[in-house]
Design a protein around this motif. Structure first.
Motif, mmCIF file in Angstrom:
data_model
loop_
_atom_site.group_PDB
_atom_site.id
_atom_site.type_symbol
_atom_site.label_atom_id
_atom_site.label_comp_id
_atom_site.label_asym_id
_atom_site.label_seq_id
_atom_site.Cartn_x
_atom_site.Cartn_y
_atom_site.Cartn_z
ATOM 1 N N ARG A 263 0.690 -1.246 -0.088
ATOM 2 C CA ARG A 263 -0.410 -0.248 0.035
ATOM 3 C C ARG A 263 1.143 1.073 0.059
ATOM 4 N NH1 ARG A 263 -5.591 -1.411 3.455
ATOM 5 N NH2 ARG A 263 -6.236 -2.026 1.449
ATOM 6 N N HIS A 264 2.268 1.140 -0.031
ATOM 7 C CA HIS A 264 2.968 2.184 0.096
ATOM 8 C C HIS A 264 3.201 2.793 -1.164
ATOM 9 C CE1 HIS A 264 3.623 2.913 5.102
ATOM 10 N NE2 HIS A 264 2.811 3.006 4.565
ATOM 11 N N LEU B 31 2.265 4.071 -4.321
ATOM 12 C CA LEU B 31 1.406 5.448 -4.057
ATOM 13 C C LEU B 31 1.397 5.889 -6.485
ATOM 14 C CD1 LEU B 31 2.029 7.582 -1.639
ATOM 15 C CD2 LEU B 31 -0.291 5.669 -1.865
ATOM 16 N N ARG C 167 10.801 13.952 0.557
ATOM 17 C CA ARG C 167 8.963 15.436 1.368
ATOM 18 C C ARG C 167 9.483 15.617 2.014
ATOM 19 N NH1 ARG C 167 5.513 12.756 0.358
ATOM 20 N NH2 ARG C 167 4.210 13.461 1.960
ATOM 21 N N ALA D 225 8.793 11.531 9.427
ATOM 22 C CA ALA D 225 8.729 10.374 8.222
ATOM 23 C C ALA D 225 7.309 10.281 7.441
ATOM 24 C CB ALA D 225 9.613 9.729 7.565
ATOM 25 N N CYS D 226 7.049 9.564 8.448
ATOM 26 C CA CYS D 226 5.856 8.850 8.590
ATOM 27 C C CYS D 226 4.396 9.595 8.312
ATOM 28 C CB CYS D 226 5.415 8.075 9.912
ATOM 29 S SG CYS D 226 6.729 6.553 10.452
ATOM 30 N N CYS E 155 2.812 11.877 5.484
ATOM 31 C CA CYS E 155 2.123 11.457 5.064
ATOM 32 C C CYS E 155 0.667 11.863 5.901
ATOM 33 C CB CYS E 155 1.654 10.396 3.889
ATOM 34 S SG CYS E 155 3.207 10.442 2.485
ATOM 35 N N HIS E 156 1.018 10.911 6.897
ATOM 36 C CA HIS E 156 0.187 10.265 7.546
ATOM 37 C C HIS E 156 -0.953 10.985 8.783
ATOM 38 C CE1 HIS E 156 -0.031 6.229 6.702
ATOM 39 N NE2 HIS E 156 0.837 6.325 6.243
ATOM 40 N N PHE F 262 -9.386 4.523 4.432
ATOM 41 C CA PHE F 262 -8.947 4.754 4.955
ATOM 42 C C PHE F 262 -8.542 5.993 6.711
ATOM 43 C CE2 PHE F 262 -6.147 5.337 1.062
ATOM 44 C CZ PHE F 262 -5.898 4.311 0.451
ATOM 45 N N TYR G 72 -5.613 5.168 8.749
ATOM 46 C CA TYR G 72 -4.880 5.747 8.537
ATOM 47 C C TYR G 72 -4.476 7.736 8.431
ATOM 48 C CZ TYR G 72 -5.384 1.521 6.465
ATOM 49 O OH TYR G 72 -5.275 0.038 6.043
ATOM 50 N N HIS H 188 7.167 -0.307 12.967
ATOM 51 C CA HIS H 188 7.440 -0.208 11.741
ATOM 52 C C HIS H 188 8.004 -0.056 10.513
ATOM 53 C CE1 HIS H 188 2.620 0.126 12.193
ATOM 54 N NE2 HIS H 188 2.855 0.832 13.121
ATOM 55 N N THR I 278 0.511 -4.838 8.135
ATOM 56 C CA THR I 278 0.758 -3.332 8.526
ATOM 57 C C THR I 278 1.715 -2.132 8.529
ATOM 58 O OG1 THR I 278 -0.539 -3.665 10.962
ATOM 59 C CG2 THR I 278 -1.971 -2.346 9.804
ATOM 60 N N PHE I 279 3.007 -3.402 7.941
ATOM 61 C CA PHE I 279 4.128 -2.564 8.419
ATOM 62 C C PHE I 279 4.417 -3.435 8.799
ATOM 63 C CE2 PHE I 279 2.312 -0.337 4.222
ATOM 64 C CZ PHE I 279 2.823 -0.377 3.701
HETATM 65 C C1 HEC Z 1 4.177 8.918 0.866
HETATM 66 C C2 HEC Z 1 2.987 8.994 1.828
HETATM 67 C C3 HEC Z 1 3.502 7.945 2.908
HETATM 68 C C4 HEC Z 1 4.914 7.311 3.887
HETATM 69 C C5 HEC Z 1 5.090 9.013 3.736
HETATM 70 C C6 HEC Z 1 4.103 7.077 5.125
HETATM 71 N N1 HEC Z 1 3.037 6.487 4.720
HETATM 72 FE FE1 HEC Z 1 1.667 5.089 5.105
HETATM 73 N N2 HEC Z 1 0.648 4.898 4.205
HETATM 74 C C7 HEC Z 1 0.474 5.752 3.105
HETATM 75 C C8 HEC Z 1 -1.334 6.020 2.416
HETATM 76 C C9 HEC Z 1 -1.550 6.822 1.297
HETATM 77 C C10 HEC Z 1 -1.231 4.623 3.178
HETATM 78 C C11 HEC Z 1 -3.095 4.673 2.954
HETATM 79 C C12 HEC Z 1 -3.006 3.217 2.425
HETATM 80 C C13 HEC Z 1 -3.188 2.429 1.200
HETATM 81 O O1 HEC Z 1 -2.188 3.441 0.474
HETATM 82 O O2 HEC Z 1 -4.598 1.667 0.979
HETATM 83 C C14 HEC Z 1 -0.847 4.268 4.236
HETATM 84 C C15 HEC Z 1 -1.317 2.949 4.775
HETATM 85 C C16 HEC Z 1 0.080 2.734 6.335
HETATM 86 C C17 HEC Z 1 -0.645 1.640 6.417
HETATM 87 C C18 HEC Z 1 -2.074 0.679 6.844
HETATM 88 C C19 HEC Z 1 -1.013 -0.468 5.798
HETATM 89 C C20 HEC Z 1 -2.223 -1.714 6.390
HETATM 90 O O3 HEC Z 1 -1.987 -2.411 5.264
HETATM 91 O O4 HEC Z 1 -3.089 -1.314 6.594
HETATM 92 C C21 HEC Z 1 0.728 1.729 7.812
HETATM 93 C C22 HEC Z 1 0.486 0.389 8.904
HETATM 94 C C23 HEC Z 1 1.222 2.805 7.576
HETATM 95 N N3 HEC Z 1 0.576 3.611 6.228
HETATM 96 C C24 HEC Z 1 2.151 3.113 8.760
HETATM 97 C C25 HEC Z 1 2.967 4.000 8.074
HETATM 98 C C26 HEC Z 1 4.677 4.258 8.421
HETATM 99 C C27 HEC Z 1 4.925 3.788 10.508
HETATM 100 C C28 HEC Z 1 5.477 5.082 8.365
HETATM 101 C C29 HEC Z 1 6.627 5.985 8.287
HETATM 102 C C30 HEC Z 1 7.624 4.533 8.486
HETATM 103 C C31 HEC Z 1 4.420 5.580 6.749
HETATM 104 N N4 HEC Z 1 3.316 4.860 6.367
HETATM 105 C C32 HEC Z 1 4.557 6.588 5.423
HETATM 106 C C33 HEC Z 1 1.174 6.910 2.753
HETATM 107 C C34 HEC Z 1 2.224 6.841 3.565
#
Ligand code: HEC
Ligand code: HEC
Ligand code: HEC
Ligand code: HEC
Ligand code: HEC
Length: 291
Positions: free
Chosen positions: A24-25, A27, A73, A104-105, A108-109, A184, A187, A256, A273-274
């Motif tokens: 899911r990362h 994009l 970013r 970092a996370c 976006c989040h 979402f 998230y 994560h 979930t990473f």
């Molecule tokens: C570039 C943007 C971006 C960054 C940076 C990012 N994420 Fe995400 N993440 C997303 C998006 C958008 C989703 C929405 C779910 C999807 O993509 O289907 C997501 C989904 C997730 C999920 C749910 C996955 C699942 O399978 O249920 C987790 C957990 C998560 N991110 C954790 C993190 C963590 C921890 C970090 C940093 C280490 C991070 N993300 C950095 C954009 C980002």
């Protein structure tokens, strides 16, 4: 007739194995290697850079304002409401603002910045160093999506204004576009971190038998980690603490790994979930907590 299509946790179309490109990362949502959903639905709302890493990293012209690996970013300067301000009587450890391995996370989040807000666009010479700290839509509009319409708006995971956010489609909240896309909402964690496990919190030095905390078994430069396989390397499936100037702290990256962690051998499906460690039997929690 079945019930109306609800916005639920639809099964992901990514295979969730092999590479971050199949998670899911990714994009870009290219149909590439491991499959994935069609990318064109999203085109009006975010630039499709057609590369996976570039939404987070760039080989050149990276964000030098933050201690993160070749970070591409926007990190918007923010005062987060940290967990300690909730005022639980049980919290002992000092808290500092979220460190780089949380920022970092949150880039976006927390929903403040669009998912496609990057500094250096791939293969185009389009580069704006001011993007390191603020999102400039004029710059982002300069990208041409080759797979369909160009983005005219750049959305993020913003739960505060869901109608101007990926949540416009990706949530069940009434009054916005609605049905058919994965919800979402969970998230979109926002800037109020009082309802999230503390980050930027110092790991207790008094740990080990008889205390409430276990002792990380290895240290390497700015990481302390639970070296479960004893190879003296911080592997991706090992829970870790980061020292970016305030001592060894818990950050999002402690639990994560945003690239995915194989559940078994190379090529096996990633843990949900990473997570670095599958949380079956609360194994994530019990890595640090003696409970
Ligand atoms: C570039 C943007 C971006 C960054 C940076 C990012 N994420 Fe995400 N993440 C997303 C998006 C958008 C989703 C929405 C779910 C999807 O993509 O289907 C997501 C989904 C997730 C999920 C749910 C996955 C699942 O399978 O249920 C987790 C957990 C998560 N991110 C954790 C993190 C963590 C921890 C970090 C940093 C280490 C991070 N993300 C950095 C954009 C980002
Ligand atoms: C959704 C955002 C995101 C994407 C996409 C992403 N990364 Fe990362 N990457 C991160 C974050 C966040 C860190 C810092 C991890 C931490 O906090 O420990 C990182 C760290 C790294 C590191 C150094 C630390 C390590 O884990 O080895 C490398 C190398 C790396 N990424 C390579 C890549 C490559 C190559 C791709 C594309 C195939 C990629 N990343 C895609 C977010 C991302
Ligand atoms: C116009 C409605 C709409 C908007 C806006 C939208 N999406 Fe989607 N998205 C969809 C639909 C429909 C799907 C396919 C069904 C699904 O998997 O949820 C989808 C699928 C996805 C998937 C694949 C989920 C999976 O695991 O298979 C990701 C990732 C995604 N969208 C990210 C985003 C991001 C990030 C944004 C904001 C920049 C966004 N979307 C905005 C409608 C939308
Ligand atoms: C102490 C460990 C830990 C830390 C620190 C942590 N997480 Fe998580 N996170 C988890 C676990 C465990 C889950 C899975 C929860 C579940 O499946 O019920 C999770 C789930 C998620 C999800 C999926 C949505 C949900 O609520 O299940 C997202 C997104 C996420 N984390 C992002 C983050 C971000 C961003 C940070 C930093 C601000 C962070 N996490 C810090 C352990 C942690
Ligand atoms: C990387 C280490 C680490 C992991 C993994 C971890 N925690 Fe924590 N946790 C901490 C630290 C450090 C504190 C702060 C303790 C203190 O201040 O006394 C804390 C505090 C807490 C608190 C107390 C909050 C308060 O207000 O007193 C709870 C509850 C908690 N964690 C639950 C969990 C759960 C549930 C998990 C698994 C999903 C988890 N933790 C995983 C390190 C961790």
């Amino acid at each position: 007739m079945g019930p109306a299509l609800a916005d639920v946790e639809l099964p992901s179309k990514f295979s969730n194995q092999g590479s971050v490109g199949n998670t899911r990362h990714n994009l870009t949502q290219r149909q590439a290697s491991g499959g994935g959903p069609s990318n064109t639905i999203m085109n009006p709302y975010r630039n499709d850079y057609e590369e996976v890493c570039v939404y987070c990293h760039t080989p050149h012209g990276a964000n030098a304002a933050v201690q993160l690996p070749l970070w591409n970013r926007t990190i918007k300067p923010t005062s987060y409401q940290t967990y300690d301000t909730l005022g639980t009587s049980t919290l002992n450890q000092p808290v500092t603002p979220p460190g780089p391995n949380s920022l970092a996370c949150l880039s976006c989040h927390d929903g403040q910045v669009a998912v496609d807000s990057i500094i250096n666009m791939p293969g185009s010479g389009r580069y704006d160093p001011n993007q390191a700290t603020s999102q400039n839509n004029t710059f982002l509009n300069g990208w041409n999506n080759s797979s369909g319409p160009d983005a005219t708006t750049h959305l993020g995971l913003d739960a505060v204004t869901p109608s101007a956010s990926c949540l416009a489609c990706h949530s069940s909240t009434a009054g916005i576009v609605g049905a058919g896309a994965t919800d979402f909402k969970a998230y979109a964690i926002g800037t109020d971190l009082r309802n999230d496990h503390p980050v930027g919190i110092l790991y207790p030095t008094a740990s080990g038998p008889g205390t409430d905390f276990k002792t990380p078994t290895a240290t390497r430069a700015n990481l302390r980690y639970f070296d479960t396989n004893g190879n003296a390397r911080p592997d991706k499936d090992e829970i870790r603490l980061y020292d970016t100037g305030d001592g060894y702290e818990v950050e999002c990256g402690s639990c994560h790994d945003p690239h995915g962690v194989p559940s078994g051998g190379v090529g096996s499906v990633f843990r949900p979930t990473f997570l670095r460690v599958a949380n079956t039997g609360s194994a994530v929690c019990l890595t640090c907590h003696s409970k």
